[in-house]
Design an enzyme around this catalytic site. Sequence first.
Site, PDB file in Angstrom:
ATOM      1  N   MET A 266      -8.792   7.552  -0.314  1.00  0.00           N
ATOM      2  CA  MET A 266      -9.667   8.397   0.520  1.00  0.00           C
ATOM      3  C   MET A 266     -10.558   9.037   0.397  1.00  0.00           C
ATOM      4  SD  MET A 266      -7.558   6.964   3.969  1.00  0.00           S
ATOM      5  CE  MET A 266      -6.740   5.669   4.059  1.00  0.00           C
TER       6      MET A 266
ATOM      7  N   HIS B 113      -8.195   1.222  -4.174  1.00  0.00           N
ATOM      8  CA  HIS B 113      -8.982   0.049  -3.316  1.00  0.00           C
ATOM      9  C   HIS B 113     -10.207   1.500  -2.972  1.00  0.00           C
ATOM     10  CE1 HIS B 113      -9.653  -0.331   2.015  1.00  0.00           C
ATOM     11  NE2 HIS B 113     -10.630  -0.427   1.369  1.00  0.00           N
TER      12      HIS B 113
ATOM     13  N   ASP C  41      -4.460   3.097  -1.959  1.00  0.00           N
ATOM     14  CA  ASP C  41      -5.740   3.724  -0.926  1.00  0.00           C
ATOM     15  C   ASP C  41      -6.290   4.723  -1.195  1.00  0.00           C
ATOM     16  OD1 ASP C  41      -6.260   1.711   0.793  1.00  0.00           O
ATOM     17  OD2 ASP C  41      -3.705   1.930   1.220  1.00  0.00           O
TER      18      ASP C  41
ATOM     19  N   HIS D 230      -0.918  -1.399  -4.866  1.00  0.00           N
ATOM     20  CA  HIS D 230      -2.397  -0.924  -3.890  1.00  0.00           C
ATOM     21  C   HIS D 230      -2.513   0.337  -3.620  1.00  0.00           C
ATOM     22  CE1 HIS D 230      -5.446  -2.281  -1.342  1.00  0.00           C
ATOM     23  NE2 HIS D 230      -5.377  -0.430  -0.199  1.00  0.00           N
TER      24      HIS D 230
ATOM     25  N   MET E 218     -12.247   4.106  -0.922  1.00  0.00           N
ATOM     26  CA  MET E 218     -13.389   4.319   0.262  1.00  0.00           C
ATOM     27  C   MET E 218     -13.646   5.816  -0.159  1.00  0.00           C
ATOM     28  SD  MET E 218      -9.728   3.120   2.584  1.00  0.00           S
ATOM     29  CE  MET E 218      -8.445   3.046   1.211  1.00  0.00           C
TER      30      MET E 218
ATOM     31  N   MET F 120     -11.374  -5.912   5.488  1.00  0.00           N
ATOM     32  CA  MET F 120     -10.363  -5.464   6.313  1.00  0.00           C
ATOM     33  C   MET F 120     -10.529  -5.807   7.337  1.00  0.00           C
ATOM     34  SD  MET F 120     -10.040  -2.673   4.215  1.00  0.00           S
ATOM     35  CE  MET F 120      -8.949  -1.282   5.414  1.00  0.00           C
TER      36      MET F 120
ATOM     37  N   SER G  37       0.846  -1.319   0.119  1.00  0.00           N
ATOM     38  CA  SER G  37      -0.334   0.057  -0.144  1.00  0.00           C
ATOM     39  C   SER G  37       1.109   1.095  -0.044  1.00  0.00           C
ATOM     40  CB  SER G  37      -0.931   0.025   1.460  1.00  0.00           C
ATOM     41  OG  SER G  37      -1.891   1.904   1.714  1.00  0.00           O
TER      42      SER G  37
ATOM     43  N   ASP H 276      -5.907  -6.421   4.412  1.00  0.00           N
ATOM     44  CA  ASP H 276      -5.889  -5.336   4.407  1.00  0.00           C
ATOM     45  C   ASP H 276      -5.824  -4.410   5.914  1.00  0.00           C
ATOM     46  OD1 ASP H 276      -4.895  -2.556   4.221  1.00  0.00           O
ATOM     47  OD2 ASP H 276      -7.243  -2.179   2.503  1.00  0.00           O
TER      48      ASP H 276
HETATM   49  C1  DX5 Z   1      -6.702   1.409   5.407  1.00  0.00           C
HETATM   50  C2  DX5 Z   1      -5.839   1.102   4.421  1.00  0.00           C
HETATM   51  C3  DX5 Z   1      -4.908  -0.076   4.290  1.00  0.00           C
HETATM   52  C4  DX5 Z   1      -3.397   0.788   4.717  1.00  0.00           C
HETATM   53  C5  DX5 Z   1      -2.367  -0.552   5.406  1.00  0.00           C
HETATM   54  O1  DX5 Z   1      -7.436   2.115   5.238  1.00  0.00           O
HETATM   55  O2  DX5 Z   1      -7.030   0.326   2.957  1.00  0.00           O
HETATM   56  O3  DX5 Z   1      -4.146  -0.221   2.865  1.00  0.00           O
HETATM   57  O4  DX5 Z   1      -2.882   1.714   4.573  1.00  0.00           O
HETATM   58  O5  DX5 Z   1      -1.239  -0.153   5.816  1.00  0.00           O
HETATM   59  P1  DX5 Z   1      -0.734  -0.776   7.142  1.00  0.00           P
HETATM   60  O6  DX5 Z   1      -0.030  -2.052   6.546  1.00  0.00           O
HETATM   61  O7  DX5 Z   1       0.260   0.067   7.896  1.00  0.00           O
HETATM   62  O8  DX5 Z   1      -1.920  -1.499   7.969  1.00  0.00           O
HETATM   63 ZN    ZN Z   2      -5.915  -0.038   2.091  1.00  0.00          ZN
END
Ligand code: DX5
Ligand code: ZN
Length: 219
Positions: A38, A67, A36, A34, A69, A138, A9, A176
């Site tokens: 947000m 991913h 993320d 990956h 969110m 998750m 990620s 994840d």
């Molecule tokens: C959380 C994300 C994850 C996260 C993973 O909302 O979807 O991908 O960043 O990071 P670590 O491995 O540090 O938990």
């Molecule tokens: Zn993620």
Amino acid sequence: MTTPLICPSILASDFAKLGEEVRAITEAGADWVHIDVMDGHFVPNITIGPDVVKSLRPHSNLPFDCHLMISPVDAYLEAFKNAGADYISLHPEAGPHLHRSLKYIRQLGAKAGVVLNPATPVDILDWIMDDIDLVLVMSVNPGFGGQSFIDSQLRKIEVIRKKLDAVGHPAILQVDGGVNAQNAHLCVAAGATAMVAGTAVFKGGPSAYAQNIKQLKGL
Ligand code: DX5
Ligand code: ZN
């Protein structure tokens, strides 16, 4: 035991050097990238949009695993596909018509993923089995990197593994949040086939990435 796909990620990478970081994990043996996404609304943090994904695309030939969110989500699916996303995953809570959103992702030519938060029941999968290429469990509440793995999610992975196997479903089962070298093998034993890891991959800087990825694969 099968070797899991490792999906670093980039949330845990140096945002001032994103292109370099993506090249570094690609060279270090990552399987997917990956990303993320947000929005500060669906989750309490703001990160990356489609323009950044587009800028990163030339830096790696690995699959881009976006991913999302964000809510609403439907209006942005095409932009992420056009930016170079190979997998697009969304949360059922992010929109009113999950089935329609998943169909739309596939219509766009991407692989469709559904993401289950720690409290989201597995039954949500029952009527979308034909419309998914990936299930993401998750193991933290979404929004931030660096959180601790929620152990109860191992049981959820086991339940989903059984559900998929019962119908011979080829979907990737991804985990994840808080994944590290200590718990990755438990996720694999429970039936996961892909691991997302931020902190555990990016710790120690670029010279450590290859070793970090190897450890997560259990090698
Ligand atoms: C959380 C994300 C994850 C996260 C993973 O909302 O979807 O991908 O960043 O990071 P670590 O491995 O540090 O938990
Ligand atoms: Zn993620």
